[in-house]
Design a protein around this motif. Structure first.
Motif, PDB file in Angstrom:
ATOM      1  N   SER A   1      14.751  31.974  22.330  1.00  0.00           N
ATOM      2  CA  SER A   1      15.297  32.399  21.174  1.00  0.00           C
ATOM      3  C   SER A   1      17.008  32.611  20.884  1.00  0.00           C
ATOM      4  O   SER A   1      17.533  32.508  19.192  1.00  0.00           O
ATOM      5  CB  SER A   1      15.386  34.141  21.933  1.00  0.00           C
ATOM      6  OG  SER A   1      16.079  34.284  23.485  1.00  0.00           O
ATOM      7  N   PHE A   2      17.426  31.954  21.816  1.00  0.00           N
ATOM      8  CA  PHE A   2      18.663  31.140  21.611  1.00  0.00           C
ATOM      9  C   PHE A   2      19.327  30.117  20.446  1.00  0.00           C
ATOM     10  O   PHE A   2      19.865  30.958  19.488  1.00  0.00           O
ATOM     11  CB  PHE A   2      20.096  31.548  23.307  1.00  0.00           C
ATOM     12  CG  PHE A   2      21.288  31.300  23.009  1.00  0.00           C
ATOM     13  CD1 PHE A   2      22.456  31.919  22.668  1.00  0.00           C
ATOM     14  CD2 PHE A   2      21.320  29.186  22.439  1.00  0.00           C
ATOM     15  CE1 PHE A   2      23.399  31.380  22.439  1.00  0.00           C
ATOM     16  CE2 PHE A   2      22.629  28.730  22.847  1.00  0.00           C
ATOM     17  CZ  PHE A   2      23.661  29.940  22.680  1.00  0.00           C
ATOM     18  N   LEU A   3      18.156  29.665  21.040  1.00  0.00           N
ATOM     19  CA  LEU A   3      18.509  28.205  20.158  1.00  0.00           C
ATOM     20  C   LEU A   3      17.944  28.580  18.675  1.00  0.00           C
ATOM     21  O   LEU A   3      18.632  28.028  17.680  1.00  0.00           O
ATOM     22  CB  LEU A   3      17.466  26.972  20.597  1.00  0.00           C
ATOM     23  CG  LEU A   3      17.684  25.528  20.648  1.00  0.00           C
ATOM     24  CD1 LEU A   3      19.247  25.478  20.443  1.00  0.00           C
ATOM     25  CD2 LEU A   3      16.805  24.695  21.290  1.00  0.00           C
ATOM     26  N   GLU A   4      16.912  29.428  18.836  1.00  0.00           N
ATOM     27  CA  GLU A   4      16.368  30.090  17.547  1.00  0.00           C
ATOM     28  C   GLU A   4      16.998  29.873  16.407  1.00  0.00           C
ATOM     29  O   GLU A   4      17.995  30.351  14.912  1.00  0.00           O
ATOM     30  CB  GLU A   4      15.391  30.931  17.603  1.00  0.00           C
ATOM     31  CG  GLU A   4      14.865  30.958  15.900  1.00  0.00           C
ATOM     32  CD  GLU A   4      13.075  32.286  16.283  1.00  0.00           C
ATOM     33  OE1 GLU A   4      12.633  32.337  15.100  1.00  0.00           O
ATOM     34  OE2 GLU A   4      12.371  31.949  17.368  1.00  0.00           O
ATOM     35  N   GLU A   5      18.644  31.823  17.206  1.00  0.00           N
ATOM     36  CA  GLU A   5      19.032  31.891  16.211  1.00  0.00           C
ATOM     37  C   GLU A   5      20.973  30.957  15.947  1.00  0.00           C
ATOM     38  O   GLU A   5      21.089  31.686  14.750  1.00  0.00           O
ATOM     39  CB  GLU A   5      20.079  32.842  17.500  1.00  0.00           C
ATOM     40  CG  GLU A   5      20.601  33.889  17.018  1.00  0.00           C
ATOM     41  CD  GLU A   5      21.633  34.546  17.211  1.00  0.00           C
ATOM     42  OE1 GLU A   5      22.306  35.666  16.921  1.00  0.00           O
ATOM     43  OE2 GLU A   5      21.075  35.507  19.100  1.00  0.00           O
ATOM     44  N   ALA A   6      20.902  30.123  16.609  1.00  0.00           N
ATOM     45  CA  ALA A   6      21.524  29.357  17.123  1.00  0.00           C
ATOM     46  C   ALA A   6      21.134  28.685  15.375  1.00  0.00           C
ATOM     47  O   ALA A   6      22.107  28.248  14.407  1.00  0.00           O
ATOM     48  CB  ALA A   6      22.067  28.362  17.431  1.00  0.00           C
TER      49      ALA A   6
ATOM     50  N   ASP B   1      27.849  25.323  18.923  1.00  0.00           N
ATOM     51  CA  ASP B   1      28.203  24.114  19.229  1.00  0.00           C
ATOM     52  C   ASP B   1      27.313  23.760  20.129  1.00  0.00           C
ATOM     53  O   ASP B   1      26.235  22.384  19.822  1.00  0.00           O
ATOM     54  CB  ASP B   1      28.825  24.184  21.114  1.00  0.00           C
ATOM     55  CG  ASP B   1      30.016  23.936  19.735  1.00  0.00           C
ATOM     56  OD1 ASP B   1      30.750  23.738  18.640  1.00  0.00           O
ATOM     57  OD2 ASP B   1      31.363  24.366  20.738  1.00  0.00           O
ATOM     58  N   ALA B   2      25.795  24.432  20.478  1.00  0.00           N
ATOM     59  CA  ALA B   2      24.686  24.741  20.934  1.00  0.00           C
ATOM     60  C   ALA B   2      24.108  23.741  20.044  1.00  0.00           C
ATOM     61  O   ALA B   2      23.118  23.348  20.120  1.00  0.00           O
ATOM     62  CB  ALA B   2      23.908  26.361  21.641  1.00  0.00           C
ATOM     63  N   ALA B   3      23.168  24.624  19.246  1.00  0.00           N
ATOM     64  CA  ALA B   3      23.072  24.025  17.602  1.00  0.00           C
ATOM     65  C   ALA B   3      23.185  22.522  17.740  1.00  0.00           C
ATOM     66  O   ALA B   3      21.905  21.573  17.686  1.00  0.00           O
ATOM     67  CB  ALA B   3      22.742  24.838  16.461  1.00  0.00           C
ATOM     68  N   LEU B   4      24.520  22.189  17.833  1.00  0.00           N
ATOM     69  CA  LEU B   4      24.203  20.521  18.367  1.00  0.00           C
ATOM     70  C   LEU B   4      24.054  19.793  19.132  1.00  0.00           C
ATOM     71  O   LEU B   4      23.720  18.521  18.678  1.00  0.00           O
ATOM     72  CB  LEU B   4      26.434  20.464  17.218  1.00  0.00           C
ATOM     73  CG  LEU B   4      26.874  18.707  17.226  1.00  0.00           C
ATOM     74  CD1 LEU B   4      25.851  18.051  16.613  1.00  0.00           C
ATOM     75  CD2 LEU B   4      28.180  18.727  16.703  1.00  0.00           C
TER      76      LEU B   4
END
Length: 386
Positions: free
Chosen positions: A88-93, A170-173
């Protein structure tokens, strides 16, 4: 700054916390013509301007291509371990990256909608990182810019590639660089381009300006190719596809420079080759005076011809990307060509006017870009208005 992506706006979005096929006709059309000065007693002939930049070998582009073309296992490579993010964190990112791209690069964003979901997310993440990097120098907090700020930003980049993101964007990248064979060098080079902007506001010749364009924009093309992918039935080598992506960045940045001459002059900056200004009897004071003369028009004609030369070189690679990834690239290429047309339509007044392509016209360009994206055929577009 802008390359494959369109960084047309300058609004802060950071978080608070091979061989190129240069056909003879193309090169001949792009070469500067003999220009005569306005009517005077004597009519001096200006020498031809150089349209070629520095050799790609000097930029180590081939090494980047080799590293990004390798099939590699990310986990365990060089001591790196794939970071584990809450879904869910990655989806939001990625959703935040998507929204920023949609807001600040509307036309390019529309072009990404045909890409696979995984590629969409990766391109959005790269776009946001590039824009945040650009905002360090051109954003509202640029007055606090220093070499230490860029050093810290480069350390954050290293952490991203090591799986230690600082914030959500940054997490998305980070997730992207562990999913695609992205090399860190183009990202580092872009930061070096920001350093150039803090240290240099004059360029003695086109070779110096070309190097700047590579750092701040050509690098975006090199970042993008591994994500967009090369078509399985590509008619050219991977090296030539990467070279074309780099040339699109060069063409876009040259267009940005020509569009923004007046605005840059108000900041005391002149991103034009000093030796070529002199060839036309011009100097910085002529730029700062904001008067459009016949000498200025003649100078601008040659600068526009050079930008179109690089757009033509970019076409070959744009048609060899993965089919689902070509539309945003063709959209960028065609729309930026139209900015050059707009400068001409303004009678070469980029000193007091900002050339732009109206939203309606941008939308009308999308069907043409889509048509171009359907084929691997290399369109031979003359270096004239599109």
């Amino acid at each position: 700054m802008c390359s494959t992506f369109s960084f047309a706006g300058k609004t802060y979005i950071g978080e608070s916390n091979g061989r190129i096929r240069c056909r003879k006709s193309m090169v001949t059309a792009a070469k500067a013509q003999v220009i005569t000065a306005p009517k005077q007693r004597s009519r001096p002939v200006f020498p031809e301007l150089s349209i070629q930049g520095i050799p790609l070998a000097d930029l180590h582009v081939q090494e980047i291509v080799q590293r990004q073309s390798q099939t590699r296992s990310v986990d365990g490579e060089g001591g790196r371990r794939r970071p584990q993010f809450n879904p869910s964190f990655l989806e939001e990112a990625y959703e935040r990256c998507k929204n920023l791209c949609a807001e600040y690069a509307k036309t390019f964003y529309l072009g990404t909608l045909l890409m696979t979901e995984e590629r969409q997310k990766a391109i959005w993440a790269i776009y946001v990182w590039c824009r945040r990097t650009d905002e360090l120098v051109d954003g509202p907090n640029s007055g606090y810019m220093s070499s230490e700020v860029l050093d810290r930003w480069e350390q954050r980049l290293e952490d991203i590639f090591e799986g230690r993101p600082y914030d959500m964007l940054d997490a998305a990248l980070t997730h992207t660089v562990f999913n695609f064979p992205l090399d860190i060098k183009p990202f580092r080079d872009m930061i070096d381009g920001m350093r150039m902007d803090t240290q240099k506001c004059r360029y003695q010749n086109f070779q110096e300006l070309y190097l700047y364009c590579y750092y701040v924009a050509g690098t975006v093309g090199l970042m993008s190719v591994p994500v967009m992918g090369i078509a399985p039935d590509s008619l050219i080598s991977a090296q030539r596809t990467y070279d074309s992506a780099l040339y699109l960045g060069i063409g876009n940045q040259l267009t940005n420079i020509l569009r923004d001459v007046g605005e840059d002059a108000m900041r005391g900056r002149v991103y034009l080759p000093q030796d070529e200004l002199a060839q036309f009897g011009l100097c910085d004071n002529d730029v700062f005076s904001r008067k459009v003369t016949n000498q200025w028009r003649a100078f601008m004609k040659e600068q526009i011809a050079r930008a179109r030369f690089y757009f033509n070189l970019a076409e070959e690679g744009a048609s060899q990307l993965d089919k689902a990834s070509r539309w945003p690239v063709w959209s960028s290429l065609l729309i930026y060509r139209n900015i050059l047309d707009a400068i001409e339509d303004n009678d070469y007044d980029n000193l007091t006017k900002r050339a732009y392509v109206k939203s309606a016209k941008k939308l009308l360009m999308l069907p043409l870009a889509y048509t171009r994206s359907l084929s691997t055929h290399f369109f031979d577009v003359p270096i004239t208005k599109t």
